[in-house]
Scaffold this motif. Sequence first.
Motif, short mmCIF file in Angstrom:
data_model
loop_
_atom_site.label_atom_id
_atom_site.label_comp_id
_atom_site.label_asym_id
_atom_site.label_seq_id
_atom_site.Cartn_x
_atom_site.Cartn_y
_atom_site.Cartn_z
N VAL A 1 2.45 -12.42 -5.78
CA VAL A 1 3.03 -11.63 -6.31
C VAL A 1 2.50 -11.13 -6.86
O VAL A 1 2.30 -11.74 -7.58
N GLY A 2 2.54 -10.50 -6.49
CA GLY A 2 2.19 -8.87 -7.79
C GLY A 2 3.69 -8.45 -8.61
O GLY A 2 4.16 -8.22 -7.89
N LYS A 3 3.50 -6.95 -9.11
CA LYS A 3 4.79 -6.14 -9.61
C LYS A 3 4.77 -5.57 -7.89
O LYS A 3 4.00 -4.95 -7.69
N ASP A 4 5.94 -5.34 -7.30
CA ASP A 4 7.01 -4.85 -5.93
C ASP A 4 6.02 -4.52 -5.62
O ASP A 4 5.81 -4.02 -4.23
N ARG A 5 4.65 -6.10 -5.26
CA ARG A 5 4.30 -6.17 -4.10
C ARG A 5 3.75 -7.81 -3.70
O ARG A 5 4.00 -8.90 -4.66
N PHE A 6 2.97 -8.09 -2.52
CA PHE A 6 2.73 -9.34 -2.32
C PHE A 6 1.53 -9.50 -1.00
O PHE A 6 1.13 -8.55 -0.70
N CYS A 7 0.85 -10.13 -1.45
CA CYS A 7 0.02 -10.25 -0.46
C CYS A 7 0.05 -11.88 -0.19
O CYS A 7 0.10 -13.23 -0.95
N SER A 8 -0.01 -12.35 1.64
CA SER A 8 -0.17 -12.98 2.45
C SER A 8 -1.47 -12.99 2.99
O SER A 8 -2.15 -12.74 3.44
N MET A 9 -2.26 -15.11 2.46
CA MET A 9 -3.46 -15.04 2.47
C MET A 9 -4.22 -15.31 4.03
O MET A 9 -4.91 -14.69 4.45
N LYS A 10 -2.65 -15.91 4.65
CA LYS A 10 -3.24 -15.67 6.14
C LYS A 10 -2.83 -14.21 6.54
O LYS A 10 -4.44 -14.47 7.55
N GLU A 11 -2.37 -13.96 6.67
CA GLU A 11 -2.36 -12.41 6.49
C GLU A 11 -4.04 -12.07 6.84
O GLU A 11 -3.91 -10.65 7.80
N GLN A 12 -4.41 -11.73 6.04
CA GLN A 12 -5.41 -11.86 5.36
C GLN A 12 -6.06 -11.99 6.13
O GLN A 12 -7.28 -11.54 5.55
N GLY A 13 -6.20 -12.90 6.46
CA GLY A 13 -7.27 -13.81 7.01
C GLY A 13 -8.51 -14.41 6.09
O GLY A 13 -9.29 -15.15 6.47
N PHE A 14 -7.65 -15.31 5.39
CA PHE A 14 -8.36 -15.56 4.24
C PHE A 14 -8.15 -17.40 4.78
O PHE A 14 -9.19 -17.92 4.09
N PHE A 15 -7.21 -17.67 5.22
CA PHE A 15 -7.40 -18.99 6.36
C PHE A 15 -6.83 -19.47 6.99
O PHE A 15 -6.31 -18.39 7.87
#
Length: 72
Positions: free
Chosen positions: A58-72
């Motif tokens: 989680v960041g400011k007003d954004r987030f990153c799903s590492m699974k959706e990004q293909g990191f695992f």
Amino acid sequence: MAGQFVRLAIKLAAATIICVHNHPSGVPTPSSEDIELTKRLAEAGTIVGIDVLVHVIVGKDRFCSMKEQGFF
């Protein structure tokens, strides 16, 4: 650290693990440490039969799903 999470998941009889943390900088881009830890968690989970469902940063007003990004 990954081992501690997996041991706790086993102790709690968890079927899956959901990981969430924040980046105080506000930028949710995964760091190399985030990527390495997530890969280790996923590998350890596979060995003991506990799936890592998602790892969200989680960041400011954004987030990153590492699974959706293909990191695992």
